[in-house]
Design an enzyme around this catalytic site. Structure first.
Site, PDB file in Angstrom:
ATOM      1  N   ALA A  76      63.493 -15.154  33.795  1.00  0.00           N
ATOM      2  CA  ALA A  76      63.615 -13.741  34.158  1.00  0.00           C
ATOM      3  C   ALA A  76      63.534 -12.817  32.946  1.00  0.00           C
ATOM      4  O   ALA A  76      63.506 -11.600  33.093  1.00  0.00           O
ATOM      5  CB  ALA A  76      64.924 -13.498  34.905  1.00  0.00           C
ATOM      6  N   ASP A  77      63.480 -13.392  31.742  1.00  0.00           N
ATOM      7  CA  ASP A  77      63.446 -12.583  30.524  1.00  0.00           C
ATOM      8  C   ASP A  77      62.082 -11.899  30.390  1.00  0.00           C
ATOM      9  O   ASP A  77      61.028 -12.551  30.402  1.00  0.00           O
ATOM     10  CB  ASP A  77      63.699 -13.481  29.304  1.00  0.00           C
ATOM     11  CG  ASP A  77      63.826 -12.678  28.019  1.00  0.00           C
ATOM     12  OD1 ASP A  77      64.953 -12.310  27.673  1.00  0.00           O
ATOM     13  OD2 ASP A  77      62.792 -12.412  27.379  1.00  0.00           O
ATOM     14  N   ILE A  78      62.110 -10.577  30.254  1.00  0.00           N
ATOM     15  CA  ILE A  78      60.878  -9.786  30.204  1.00  0.00           C
ATOM     16  C   ILE A  78      60.021 -10.175  28.996  1.00  0.00           C
ATOM     17  O   ILE A  78      58.787 -10.265  29.081  1.00  0.00           O
ATOM     18  CB  ILE A  78      61.189  -8.275  30.163  1.00  0.00           C
ATOM     19  CG1 ILE A  78      61.980  -7.858  31.401  1.00  0.00           C
ATOM     20  CG2 ILE A  78      59.904  -7.470  30.061  1.00  0.00           C
ATOM     21  CD1 ILE A  78      61.258  -8.068  32.702  1.00  0.00           C
ATOM     22  N   TRP A  90      59.259 -15.251  21.917  1.00  0.00           N
ATOM     23  CA  TRP A  90      59.807 -13.983  21.442  1.00  0.00           C
ATOM     24  C   TRP A  90      59.179 -13.602  20.114  1.00  0.00           C
ATOM     25  O   TRP A  90      58.782 -12.459  19.900  1.00  0.00           O
ATOM     26  CB  TRP A  90      61.322 -14.081  21.297  1.00  0.00           C
ATOM     27  CG  TRP A  90      62.088 -14.046  22.594  1.00  0.00           C
ATOM     28  CD1 TRP A  90      61.697 -13.482  23.763  1.00  0.00           C
ATOM     29  CD2 TRP A  90      63.390 -14.609  22.827  1.00  0.00           C
ATOM     30  NE1 TRP A  90      62.679 -13.652  24.734  1.00  0.00           N
ATOM     31  CE2 TRP A  90      63.715 -14.341  24.189  1.00  0.00           C
ATOM     32  CE3 TRP A  90      64.293 -15.312  22.050  1.00  0.00           C
ATOM     33  CZ2 TRP A  90      64.925 -14.760  24.759  1.00  0.00           C
ATOM     34  CZ3 TRP A  90      65.488 -15.728  22.623  1.00  0.00           C
ATOM     35  CH2 TRP A  90      65.798 -15.448  23.953  1.00  0.00           C
TER      36      TRP A  90
END
Length: 288
Positions: free
Chosen positions: A242-244, A284
């Site tokens: 769910a991490d954008i 990231w």
């Protein structure tokens, strides 16, 4: 004053560690002199431990130092845990060179998964950061720490759970916290302060057990638990779908027209286990 030299297996890119730590304005570090001052709470007392790179990326050496000899052993153990000095990053290169994200791991080789300095700090930071853009999330976190935390040797320590538990919701709303976020931070701190929620116990529990336990706490959802498992406990196989940021990085890497679906992310990630946490970190890094 004590000093200890610690060696770890290369490659270990400490410049990238400092670069990532520098995003958080609460952290005390020096990019050119290659050191960070780590706030540690050992047996309920605050200590500042300096970690300085004195080797190279290929041959990593670190000078770890502090003022109190009696906590030296515990401090070194914590530093090794936080900076993952005992995990050989070459293992990642060998694993991921055969996967569909080999290119990302080649570009960011030697980047370790560095943990938050303690579990309470990690949990509260995750709650503050929920559903906010990164810049404002760090602004709120800095306001929270500088208003209610404390300094030792110019290094900021997060406030103790007992300190936050005694606050009123309006104390955080005055810093531009939403009403709900103020409630989540203070109410969770109260659970910890009164002993209902024991963070130390989490280290002995499985990922699934921790998820079941924390998800019951108001204001803590799956994203927050997954980030605590990854950044707080260093669990190696976490994948916060769910991490954008992760979604954007996958979209970019695989040249997708839109963000990937949950099913697509499951399919892509089959090759990455048992190091999904490192895939997350490197994704990231790929968009920062």
């Amino acid at each position: 004053m004590w000093k200890e030299i610690i060696a770890t297996a290369g490659p270990y890119h400490f410049d990238r560690v400092l670069d990532r730590l520098s995003i958080d304005p609460v952290n005390f570090l020096h990019l050119e002199e290659k050191f960070v001052k780590v706030p540690l709470v050992i047996e309920e007392m605050p200590y500042v431990i300096r970690v300085k790179a004195v080797g190279s990326t290929a041959d990593p050496l670190f000078e770890v130092s502090g003022n109190d000899e009696k906590v030296k052993e515990q401090a070194i153990k914590e530093v090794k845990r936080i900076f993952q000095f005992d995990f050989p990053l070459q293992t990642l290169s060998l694993h991921f060179e055969k996967t569909n994200i080999a290119e990302i791991f080649q570009q960011h080789a030697g980047t370790p998964l560095v943990l938050e300095f303690d579990l309470y700090r990690c949990l509260i930071k995750c709650i503050i950061h929920q559903q906010l853009n990164l810049a404002f999330a760090h602004t709120l976190t800095e306001r929270f720490v500088t208003n209610f935390g404390y300094q030792v040797e110019d290094v900021w320590f997060y406030p103790k759970p007992e300190t936050v538990a005694a606050l009123k919701y309006d104390d955080l709303r005055a810093l531009q916290f939403s009403g709900r976020k103020a409630e989540y931070v203070i109410d969770t701190s109260r659970l910890i302060a009164e002993g209902t929620l024991n963070l130390a116990e989490l280290k002995m529990m499985s990922d699934e057990e921790i998820m079941k336990k924390l998800i019951k706490v108001r204001g803590i959802g799956p994203w927050t638990v997954q980030n605590l498992l990854l950044a707080g406990l260093g669990r190696p196989n976490l994948f916060p779908k769910a991490d954008i940021g992760v979604q954007k990085a996958i979209q970019k890497h695989f040249k997708l027209e839109k963000k990937p679906t949950s099913e697509e992310m499951d399919e892509y990630s089959l090759q990455w286990a048992p190091y999904l946490s490192y895939a997350t970190l490197y994704f990231w890094r790929s968009i920062e």
